[in-house]
Design a protein around this motif. Structure first.
Motif: not given
Length: 477
Positions: A32-61
């Motif tokens: 992974e690219l460990d930099h601010e742009i990596a987080q910005l990119t994930k915020l722009r292109s990643g789903p809301h964690e609750l939309l992809g979470r198995d309950l109980p469980g954690r976010l899978k990608r």
């Protein structure tokens, strides 16, 4: 046909073994690219964690589209709809790798392929003194044939004005021509059926015959044109006054690429054959007379720069066979020029890159990441960020001298797809700003279209809707 290293619906999975990416953060986390742009990119292109979470469980990608739809219907996020980032997460996984479909075929090399900012028009430039503008909404019907004036060797660059009324085109000549795209004339023959006004960027009279423009770009307000030239300079042309308003002796060698950093027009990025990327701030240039900063990392000349549009990040293609990602906050005022391992007689125009130089790293590399796999030879091959609207700029893509287009994941560096079809090198390529479609231009004379899911007809939503009523409506975003 396309050669995808990973399935388009799972391109967020672990890195593919064939991909190559080096970053400063790889010592701790090589994937992974460990930099601010990596987080910005994930915020722009990643789903809301609750939309992809198995309950109980954690976010899978990656998160299943069906799971996201179920989450939306259950209002897991509490918003009752998909956000822009949720939409990008869905659409960015469906890469435009199906096809290709031939848009056009010419007997001369294709150098330019560019969508307009709203995706309704497409511009293709050929070595044979022809620029063709296609109407995407009308089934790629030819809207205008521009027969150019004063060409030397080839068309080096074109650019549509922000209002899509005017087109500028450049060549290995000090004159950049401007033509009215919005006129009713279909065949625009320079100074015969239409006037192609000339913008004079010439330097001294002594080098007039050797002077050439490699890159031209409109400012966001359409009042200025910035150009990169063979006399080592950057020029800014003021259209209302019809004269050059600024000349910057920018590099120690040819300036191959230049662009505005953002909508303000204050910052300019440039790249030259002195293997340096430079940042210019026009607000303080008059007092300082020098670059705001320099970014070192390439060990050969820069062929192209594309800005992320935020005045902070950009990517560059280099003749050292790499694409690099930059953060201008890491720029330096100190410059090291004499960093080369290969034979000084090497010329990228007709020689292969030396094998012993492929793994050489600049000792003062300030880039955030380096992407390898494609080939930058013969001509000024271009690279770009993928569209913000549909992908969150999650990918970078580039033409290649091996007749392909390479798509890399910005954060992981994984080579997610390779588009193979052409019989000549791919100099330019363009990703539709709203629809999953890439169009390529190559030296075999072909303009080719790649899509997801892949259809010969123009997308229905492009024919029926405004550019803001896009694919997201089909998914209920």
């Amino acid at each position: 046909m396309s050669r995808a290293w990973k399935n388009s619906s799972s391109c967020d999975d672990e890195n593919d073994g064939n991909a190559s990416c080096s970053t400063r953060a790889q010592n701790e986390n090589p994937d992974e690219l460990d930099h601010e742009i990596a987080q910005l990119t994930k915020l722009r292109s990643g789903p809301h964690e609750l939309l992809g979470r198995d309950l109980p469980g954690r976010l899978k990608r990656p998160v299943s589209t069906v799971k996201m739809l179920v989450g939306r219907e259950g209002n897991y996020s509490g918003r009752g709809r998909f956000s822009t980032a949720d939409g990008c997460h869905v659409l960015s996984r469906y890469l435009p790798v199906n096809g290709p479909t031939t848009v056009d075929r010419m007997k001369s090399r294709a150098y330019i392929s560019q969508f307009s900012t709203d995706g309704t028009l497409f511009v293709a430039g050929y070595q044979g003194n022809l620029i063709r503008i296609y109407n995407v909404e009308k089934g790629w019907k030819t809207q205008k044939n521009v027969v150019t004036k004063g060409m030397r060797w080839t068309i080096t660059d074109t650019c549509l004005s922000p209002d899509q009324r005017f087109l500028v085109y450049s060549s290995m000549s000090p004159i950049v021509h401007i033509v009215d795209v919005g006129s009713a004339t279909t065949d625009s023959l320079a100074n015969i059926t239409e006037i192609h006004d000339g913008l004079d960027f010439s330097g001294s009279d002594d080098d007039y015959d050797e002077f050439g423009i490699f890159s031209v770009k409109f400012s966001t307000d359409g009042r200025e044109v910035v150009a990169a030239s063979s006399d080592n300079s950057i020029y800014v042309y003021d259209l209302p006054t019809n004269k050059c308003s600024l000349r910057i002796a920018a590099h120690r060698d040819d300036v191959n690429t230049v662009c505005f950093a953002d909508d303000t027009g204050h910052l300019i990025y440039s790249g030259g054959d002195d293997h340096l990327c430079k940042v210019w701030d026009r607000r303080c240039f008059i007092s300082k007379g020098q670059a705001a900063g320099v970014l070192m990392g390439h060990v050969e000349g820069i062929t192209f720069i594309d800005s992320r549009g935020d005045g902070r990040y950009f990517i560059s293609n280099g003749k050292d066979q790499t694409t690099k990602l930059w953060d201008i906050r890491k720029m330096s005022s100190n410059v090291t020029y004499n960093v080369r391992l290969r034979d000084p007689e090497w010329d990228y125009r007709w020689m292969e890159y030396p094998i012993h130089a492929r793994n050489f790293q600049h000792p003062h590399d300030r880039s955030l990441a380096t992407y390898k796999g494609h080939s930058v030879l013969r001509t000024l091959i271009r690279c770009y960020f993928s569209p913000e609207y549909s992908t969150g700029q999650k990918y970078i893509f580039t033409g290649s001298a091996d007749c392909s287009v390479y798509i890399y994941d910005l954060v992981s560096g994984a080579q997610v797809a390779t588009l193979d079809h052409h019989g000549g090198l791919v100099r330019d390529c363009s990703w539709h700003p709203y629809y999953p479609m890439i169009v390529t231009s190559a030296w075999d004379g072909l303009i080719s279209k790649w899509e997801f899911p892949g259809r010969s007809a123009p997308p229905a939503q492009l024919r029926r809707r405004s550019r803001r009523q896009t694919l997201y409506e089909d998914f209920g975003f």
